[in-house]
Design an enzyme around this catalytic site. Structure first.
Site, PDB file in Angstrom:
ATOM      1  N   PHE A  87       1.896  -3.129   4.670  1.00 24.94           N
ATOM      2  CA  PHE A  87       2.339  -4.419   5.202  1.00 24.94           C
ATOM      3  C   PHE A  87       3.795  -4.628   4.780  1.00 24.94           C
ATOM      4  O   PHE A  87       4.222  -4.187   3.714  1.00 24.94           O
ATOM      5  CB  PHE A  87       1.485  -5.551   4.629  1.00 24.94           C
ATOM      6  CG  PHE A  87       0.161  -5.716   5.336  1.00 24.94           C
ATOM      7  CD1 PHE A  87      -0.196  -4.935   6.411  1.00 24.94           C
ATOM      8  CD2 PHE A  87      -0.729  -6.696   4.905  1.00 24.94           C
ATOM      9  CE1 PHE A  87      -1.422  -5.107   7.062  1.00 24.94           C
ATOM     10  CE2 PHE A  87      -1.954  -6.881   5.544  1.00 24.94           C
ATOM     11  CZ  PHE A  87      -2.301  -6.079   6.626  1.00 24.94           C
ATOM     12  N   HIS A  98      -2.328   8.269   5.737  1.00 21.79           N
ATOM     13  CA  HIS A  98      -2.591   6.982   5.086  1.00 21.79           C
ATOM     14  C   HIS A  98      -3.943   6.458   5.551  1.00 21.79           C
ATOM     15  O   HIS A  98      -4.709   5.935   4.752  1.00 21.79           O
ATOM     16  CB  HIS A  98      -1.487   5.986   5.454  1.00 21.79           C
ATOM     17  CG  HIS A  98      -1.739   4.609   4.941  1.00 21.79           C
ATOM     18  ND1 HIS A  98      -1.533   4.269   3.629  1.00 21.79           N
ATOM     19  CD2 HIS A  98      -2.226   3.491   5.544  1.00 21.79           C
ATOM     20  CE1 HIS A  98      -1.860   2.993   3.439  1.00 21.79           C
ATOM     21  NE2 HIS A  98      -2.288   2.498   4.590  1.00 21.79           N
ATOM     22  N   LYS A 106      -9.442   8.065   2.293  1.00 21.20           N
ATOM     23  CA  LYS A 106      -9.942   6.697   2.079  1.00 21.20           C
ATOM     24  C   LYS A 106     -11.425   6.535   2.414  1.00 21.20           C
ATOM     25  O   LYS A 106     -12.028   5.533   2.045  1.00 21.20           O
ATOM     26  CB  LYS A 106      -9.064   5.709   2.841  1.00 21.20           C
ATOM     27  CG  LYS A 106      -7.669   5.589   2.194  1.00 21.20           C
ATOM     28  CD  LYS A 106      -6.836   4.505   2.813  1.00 21.20           C
ATOM     29  CE  LYS A 106      -5.504   4.326   2.091  1.00 21.20           C
ATOM     30  NZ  LYS A 106      -4.549   5.419   2.325  1.00 21.20           N
ATOM     31  N   PHE A 109       1.591   3.904   4.325  1.00 22.11           N
ATOM     32  CA  PHE A 109       2.205   2.842   5.111  1.00 22.11           C
ATOM     33  C   PHE A 109       1.707   1.501   4.589  1.00 22.11           C
ATOM     34  O   PHE A 109       0.589   1.414   4.078  1.00 22.11           O
ATOM     35  CB  PHE A 109       1.836   3.008   6.591  1.00 22.11           C
ATOM     36  CG  PHE A 109       2.160   4.384   7.129  1.00 22.11           C
ATOM     37  CD1 PHE A 109       3.389   4.966   6.890  1.00 22.11           C
ATOM     38  CD2 PHE A 109       1.221   5.099   7.858  1.00 22.11           C
ATOM     39  CE1 PHE A 109       3.691   6.239   7.366  1.00 22.11           C
ATOM     40  CE2 PHE A 109       1.508   6.374   8.347  1.00 22.11           C
ATOM     41  CZ  PHE A 109       2.745   6.941   8.098  1.00 22.11           C
ATOM     42  N   CYS A 139       0.797  -1.227   0.000  1.00 19.63           N
ATOM     43  CA  CYS A 139       0.000   0.000   0.000  1.00 19.63           C
ATOM     44  C   CYS A 139       0.831   1.280   0.000  1.00 19.63           C
ATOM     45  O   CYS A 139       0.286   2.377  -0.094  1.00 19.63           O
ATOM     46  CB  CYS A 139      -0.950  -0.018   1.188  1.00 19.63           C
ATOM     47  SG  CYS A 139      -1.859  -1.561   1.256  1.00 19.63           S
TER      48      CYS A 139
END
Lengths: 90, 408
Positions: free
Chosen positions: B396, B302, B331, B394, B167
């Protein structure tokens, strides 16, 4: 090889070319050069060989495919492998 | 030696809200949501919990030439269409575009996930793994499929960079494009990020308990105390970055200057974000831009709507910037566009710079008690003198990336 089967092969090959390469029926003549006239390239040739093998069980060799220049060459090659053309035979 | 300055001169967008930049901004200004109910995800064989996604609708793939499209999964098609818009928007002269001084830096979490799904389905049907493989299968699946397809579609012969850090991919790709120009190895970069939406991507986040089981009218809810997870989506955001002196010399329209970038790793856990890692990333970007935290007027977070991620980011923001600098996440409007998120949210930031108005976090009402104390942009947005902003992404893998952008 009967005339009817030859016509059938042309129809089936043309149908595959229209589907795979988004060509129009009127572009597809036996004299059409695959690369120069129809705009195909080496990746298209691989997809074509895969589909001949998968759809029609054509077990042509790499050398057979290297000889091909025109659509007419393809019709002729398919006719040579006619005994294994299960889809066309049915 | 003075390093060149880098500006953004072109923007292209394929998003759940619109197929172009202006449409994206109109949607954000109006508080519209790109989240949709995904009826096909109710199919029992998919085994999905979530029913909300953020697809790019009414996308006509056949507008792309067959020979180019043949090598593209949907992700590369979205990336190519967004890049075509960005290049046209920049009015970059063809001799510059086709020069070795132009590169491509493009990010995504995966290559073409629909191609991978098709391969699985074909193997399942036929019982033969190789049955579904064609000449272009790898070209559609490969992690650098967007970058390579953009380079070939637009005949860009310079360096290729492909950021594949989930991401954070889009933001990192823009950052690496910026650094390439700073280093003097190229003068222009086509950059950005993309992703395509497939059930398997939704399933991956479903299994981790990270997806929302809400409905499109109220999810996702970044930073909100009642947030319930992400809505995965797709899209592409592309930019043309240029050496500032060259852009000025040709009279290009300039959206903003990128003046800082930093990326790091939490080096602690694959999925649990580290407050210190996130804070260090933002500090790194400030240092790269030679700016103090007080110079930042706005933070584009984020914040995707997950419990752990939003909490860590709010705490990290408070640590670096205190509780006064306005913060919002896009988002709520857009969903989590994965590799495209950072790029499309950066485009939203350019809209805010132009509007001198901050877009709020859609669906946010109030923060939880254990969150960082930060200044959330209130519903309706806020008009402020906006000169400098930081954009976070940010991912995974513990990957963090922050960009600092200034109005010229």
């Amino acid at each position: 090889m009967s005339i009817n089967n030859a016509d059938h092969i042309r129809r089936e090959v043309n149908k595959l070319f229209i589907e795979l390469f988004e060509l129009k029926e009127e572009q597809l003549t036996p004299e059409s050069h695959l690369f120069n006239d129809l705009g195909l390239d080496s990746l298209d040739a691989i997809d074509m060989a895969i589909r001949f093998k998968r759809d029609f069980n054509v077990q042509a060799t790499n050398d057979d495919f290297k000889q091909i220049q025109t659509l007419g060459d393809i019709y002729a090659m398919i006719e040579r492998y006619a005994p294994s053309l299960t889809k066309i035979a049915t | 030696m003075t390093m060149p300055r880098v500006v953004i001169t072109g923007v292209g967008i394929m998003s759940p809200l619109a197929h172009h930049y202006e449409g994206l901004l109109e949607g954000l200004r109006a508080g519209r949501s790109g989240i949709r109910l995904m009826p096909s995800w109710a199919e029992p064989s998919l085994g999905l919990r979530t029913r909300v996604g953020a697809p790019v609708t009414e996308f006509v793939e056949h507008q792309i030439d067959r020979k180019l499209r043949r090598n593209m999964s949907r992700i590369a098609m979205l990336a190519m269409c967004a890049s075509e818009q960005a290049i046209a928007d920049s009015r970059l002269p063809p001799e510059a575009l086709h020069s070795e001084r132009t590169g491509v830096s493009y990010g995504s979490s995966f290559g073409g996930t629909s191609t991978i799904e098709e391969l699985f389905a074909s193997a399942q049907r036929s019982g033969v793994l190789s049955q579904g493989i064609g000449s272009s299968t790898f070209l559609k699946m490969m992690p650098h499929t967007c970058a390579a397809n953009i380079a070939i579609s637009f005949q860009i012969p310079g360096r290729i960079l492909a950021s594949c850090v989930a991401c954070a991919s889009g933001t990192q790709a823009v950052g690496y494009g910026y650094e390439s120009i700073k280093l003097g190895v190229v003068d222009q970069v086509i950059c950005g990020g993309a992703e395509e939406l497939t059930p398997s991507v939704a399933a991956i986040f479903d299994v981790l308990g990270a997806t929302s089981i809400g409905t499109p009218d109220n999810t996702p809810r970044p930073f909100d105390a009642t947030r319930d997870g992400i809505a995965v989506g797709e899209g592409a955001g592309s930019f043309v970055l240029e050496r500032m002196d060259l852009a000025l010399a040709r009279g290009a329209r300039i959206y903003g200057e990128i003046c800082g970038f930093y990326t790091n790793n939490d080096a602690s856990h694959m999925t649990n974000p580290s407050v210190e890692g996130l804070a260090q990333c933002m500090r790194g970007a400030l240092k790269a831009a030679h700016l103090d935290a007080s110079a930042i007027d706005y933070i584009n977070a984020h914040a995707a709507g997950t419990i752990a991620g939003d909490r860590a980011e709010s705490l990290a923001i408070e640590k670096v910037f205190g509780s006064q600098t306005p913060v919002s996440s896009m988002k709520g409007h857009l969903g989590h566009l994965m590799g495209a998120a950072g790029a499309i949210e950066t485009a939203a930031c350019l809209g805010m710079l132009a509007d001198q108005r901050l877009y709020p976090t859609l669906n946010f009402q109030s923060a939880g008690l254990d969150e960082g104390h930060i200044a959330h942009v209130t519903p309706g947005g806020a008009a402020i003198p906006l000169r400098t902003l930081i954009k976070n992404s940010f991912a995974f893998g513990g990957v963090n990336a922050s960009l600092i952008i200034q109005k010229m």
